[in-house]
Write an enzyme that holds these catalytic residues in place. Structure first.
Site, mmCIF file in Angstrom:
data_model
loop_
_atom_site.group_PDB
_atom_site.id
_atom_site.type_symbol
_atom_site.label_atom_id
_atom_site.label_comp_id
_atom_site.label_asym_id
_atom_site.label_seq_id
_atom_site.Cartn_x
_atom_site.Cartn_y
_atom_site.Cartn_z
ATOM 1 C CD GLU A 27 -1.705 -2.405 1.553
ATOM 2 O OE1 GLU A 27 -2.583 -3.287 1.544
ATOM 3 O OE2 GLU A 27 -0.530 -2.618 1.913
ATOM 4 C CG HIS A 40 -10.904 -6.746 8.122
ATOM 5 N ND1 HIS A 40 -10.098 -7.371 9.049
ATOM 6 C CD2 HIS A 40 -10.382 -7.056 6.906
ATOM 7 C CE1 HIS A 40 -9.142 -8.043 8.425
ATOM 8 N NE2 HIS A 40 -9.289 -7.866 7.122
#
Length: 357
Positions: free
Chosen positions: A66, A136
């Site tokens: 990322e 999450h």
């Protein structure tokens, strides 16, 4: 540009896909990149079919790196491209914070505007339910809204999802585009063709006179459900949809609070040092008189749970909003027993929800 009058019903996900397709068609410098982008299912249905139409040079998969990937799109933006970078969860984008905060957000300021702009859109999806839990299912919208140089948007309807995506791609600033996972399946009227929704304006999603309810993203949906039931009980809610957290259209919020003299902020994020507190502080600093103390309805100050039983007590609901409103207007909660009961499991938006991924 004014919105076309012709509309048809689309899901939030389809509206995003259509917006992305329009951006790719209009500007050959636009490209889409992210883990799973060219997958046949797309990113929850928001990118499917784009690879076949525009090719692998403009619709690309990406490795699990990322921070490096964000650096790549920043460099591409400085070279004249307009990247759309997708993270399947907000949580995954945390690995790229240095690039977002120290590079993308600051570049224009560090070089007095002479070093170029960073026109990137970073899509981040807020998870919820199906046991996704602490790693999450974070929002962190307040984090990003706190950073000078970032625009932070969180559309709540399919119409705004499309219009704000197009506006974000064409903006010359880095834009954090927050999407709640539970919104992807929601349907609504969406204008055809090209249009832009201003990034800097709130929307009064439900007009009322008794209580101002300020909300963003999925919290708008819960607030509107509460407003519909409250109207049947003779209580009028003014629901202000904060479509853009930074820059903030405080004038619309202030005008609403002056009309109602009551303020509630519903935010899908933690309370401490959060966006809800920012709204309350600004109203206080503006000296707007209130007839009751302001109220914040947010996540508890703890990580989101994996357990469905705990989730039932964690997330703000329309029922909680309505119950709190009745106290603010000095009404008893005698009609609370008649509030529509939730029939689907507490950790999914409806029975048709295909799952978090």
């Amino acid at each position: 540009m004014s919105q076309p009058k012709q509309t048809r019903e689309l899901s939030y996900a389809d509206a995003l896909r259509e917006a992305t397709e329009i951006c790719l068609q209009r500007d050959p410098k636009t490209f889409v990149i992210g883990l799973g982008v060219p997958d046949p299912k797309g990113i929850f249905g928001t990118t499917n079919g784009l690879l076949e139409k525009f090719g692998e040079d403009r619709v690309m998969d990406a490795p699990l790196s990322e921070n490096a990937l964000t650096g790549l799109v920043i460099g591409a933006a400085l070279a004249g491209m307009r990247p759309i970078l997708t993270h399947q969860r907000v949580d995954f984008a945390l690995l790229s914070l240095e690039q977002i905060v120290n590079q993308a957000a600051k570049w224009f300021y560090m070089f007095d505007g002479k070093g170029g702009t960073v026109p990137i859109v970073i899509r981040m999806i807020i998870g919820r339910g199906w046991g996704q839990g602490p790693q999450h299912a974070q929002s962190l919208s307040s984090w990003f809204a706190h950073i000078p140089g970032l625009k932070v948007v969180a559309p709540a309807s399919p119409t705004d999802a499309k219009g704000m995506m197009i506006a974000s791609v064409e903006d010359n600033n880095p834009v954090i585009f927050l999407e709640h996972r539970w919104l992807h399946g929601m349907k609504g009227p969406v204008p055809t063709g090209y249009y832009k929704t201003p990034l800097e304006k709130c929307l009064v999603a439900h007009a009322g006179t008794d209580v101002t309810v300020v909300a963003n993203s999925h919290a708008v949906i819960e607030s509107l459900r509460a407003a519909d039931f409250a109207a049947k009980q003779g209580i009028s809610l003014d629901v202000v949809d904060v479509r853009c957290l930074n820059p903030l259209d405080f004038d619309t919020i202030a005008a609403s609070v002056r009309r109602t003299s009551r303020l509630m902020v519903v935010d899908d994020d933690a309370m401490h040092c959060g966006f809800a507190g920012e709204i309350v502080a600004r109203v206080s600093e503006a000296g707007i008189p209130l007839s009751t103390p302001p109220v914040r309805i947010t996540y508890p100050d703890c990580p989101s749970p994996s357990s469905a039983a705990l989730a039932a007590a964690f997330y703000p609901t329309a029922r909680e909003i309505y119950a709190t409103v009745t106290k603010m207007v000095g009404r008893g909660a005698d009609q609370l027993a008649n509030f529509p009961k939730q029939t689907n499991p507490v950790d999914v938006p409806n029975f048709h929800f295909p799952g978090p991924f």
